[in-house]
Design an enzyme around this catalytic site. Sequence first.
Site, PDB file in Angstrom:
ATOM      1  N   SER A 164       0.855  -1.185   0.000  1.00  0.00           N
ATOM      2  CA  SER A 164       0.000   0.000   0.000  1.00  0.00           C
ATOM      3  C   SER A 164       0.890   1.235   0.000  1.00  0.00           C
ATOM      4  O   SER A 164       2.042   1.188   0.451  1.00  0.00           O
ATOM      5  CB  SER A 164      -0.878   0.007   1.260  1.00  0.00           C
ATOM      6  OG  SER A 164      -1.517   1.259   1.431  1.00  0.00           O
ATOM      7  N   TYR A 186      -3.072  -1.900   9.955  1.00  0.00           N
ATOM      8  CA  TYR A 186      -2.928  -2.094   8.521  1.00  0.00           C
ATOM      9  C   TYR A 186      -1.602  -1.523   8.022  1.00  0.00           C
ATOM     10  O   TYR A 186      -0.869  -2.180   7.269  1.00  0.00           O
ATOM     11  CB  TYR A 186      -4.099  -1.430   7.805  1.00  0.00           C
ATOM     12  CG  TYR A 186      -4.101  -1.599   6.305  1.00  0.00           C
ATOM     13  CD1 TYR A 186      -4.600  -2.764   5.723  1.00  0.00           C
ATOM     14  CD2 TYR A 186      -3.618  -0.596   5.462  1.00  0.00           C
ATOM     15  CE1 TYR A 186      -4.617  -2.922   4.348  1.00  0.00           C
ATOM     16  CE2 TYR A 186      -3.623  -0.751   4.091  1.00  0.00           C
ATOM     17  CZ  TYR A 186      -4.124  -1.919   3.536  1.00  0.00           C
ATOM     18  OH  TYR A 186      -4.124  -2.074   2.177  1.00  0.00           O
TER      19      TYR A 186
END
Length: 240
Positions: free
Chosen positions: A134, A147
């Site tokens: 990400s 996350y």
Amino acid sequence: MNITGKSVLVTGGTDGIGLEIARQLLAKGASVIICGRREELLVSAREEGLEAIQADLSTAAGCAALAATLANRPIDMLINNAGMSGNFAPGEPLDLALTDKAIFLNLNAPLHLIGHFLPTLLQRPEAVIVNVTSGLAIAPRAGGPVYCATKAGLRSFTQSLRHNLRDTNVHVIEALPPVVDTAMTRGRVNGKKISAKQCAAEIVDAIATNAKEANVGMVKLLRLAYSISPALARRIMIKY
């Protein structure tokens, strides 16, 4: 890599980015296997011509079971896409059970699957490992600490793995999406989002061109900002 004729495994391939990657690779002539947990989504994927296997990758046993199912298959490409947010609202206590599950699915599962499939990949004429991290692996946001931590860990592992495999037939790619319009982000993350289809297209292009990274959409600007001032990039993203 010439995608035509390659055998591909896409984790988390029943919806979102994973499903779009699977569709686009299938359209380019690959033989695509996806895995996921929800049977109704697996059935829908099979109707599109994808081979779909039910698997829970949030445990070591689940990863081992998937590897055993595909033990005799000539996998050319492993795309580690499955993931979950594992986030908690500011001021709330940390849900340790959810945190452990997110850490395993986002970070441990890719490592386990690479461990299981790497011997097969090394035997292929050419092979690819794609780890989907990400943009938040570069600079985290306050709303997603678990996350962000798992994706940063996977980014670090991917960079080391690429170096370790540099003299082999296995090419390692890191895909860094921005905020994508998927089930995971709907109602949780505001702001501009790109489509899963667009995100997948950039990742598939990185595979076809043997790129080291797929910096998708706005992540290109984040990489530029980070190269100029890491501290500034972190200040911007922490509030995003």
